[in-house]
Design a protein around this motif. Structure first.
Motif: not given
Length: 72
Positions: A1-7, A44-51
């Protein structure tokens, strides 16, 4: 899923729980993510948080941090 959609999805969940009378809204967000998001989405959420967690509302960010800690 795209990061924008996840957010966007995480923020929608947080928006819903923001309207609820519970005292610990962040835990409700975390519980929802843990129950309904599949492991790949949580990774993917964890990776987004790490970023840095860019784009997450404060409540979505806190809920996400809680669920990532409990699944790590």
């Amino acid at each position: 899923m795209s990061p924008d959609k996840m957010v966007r999805m995480a923020n929608q969940i947080a928006t819903f729980f923001e309207t609820q009378p519970d005292a610990d809204k962040a835990q409700r967000v975390a519980d929802h993510l843990k129950e309904f998001w599949e492991p790949r989405m949580l990774d993917q959420l964890a990776a987004h948080l790490d970023a840095g967690g860019d784009g997450l509302s404060p409540l979505a960010l806190e809920g996400a941090q809680r669920v990532v800690k409990t699944t790590a």
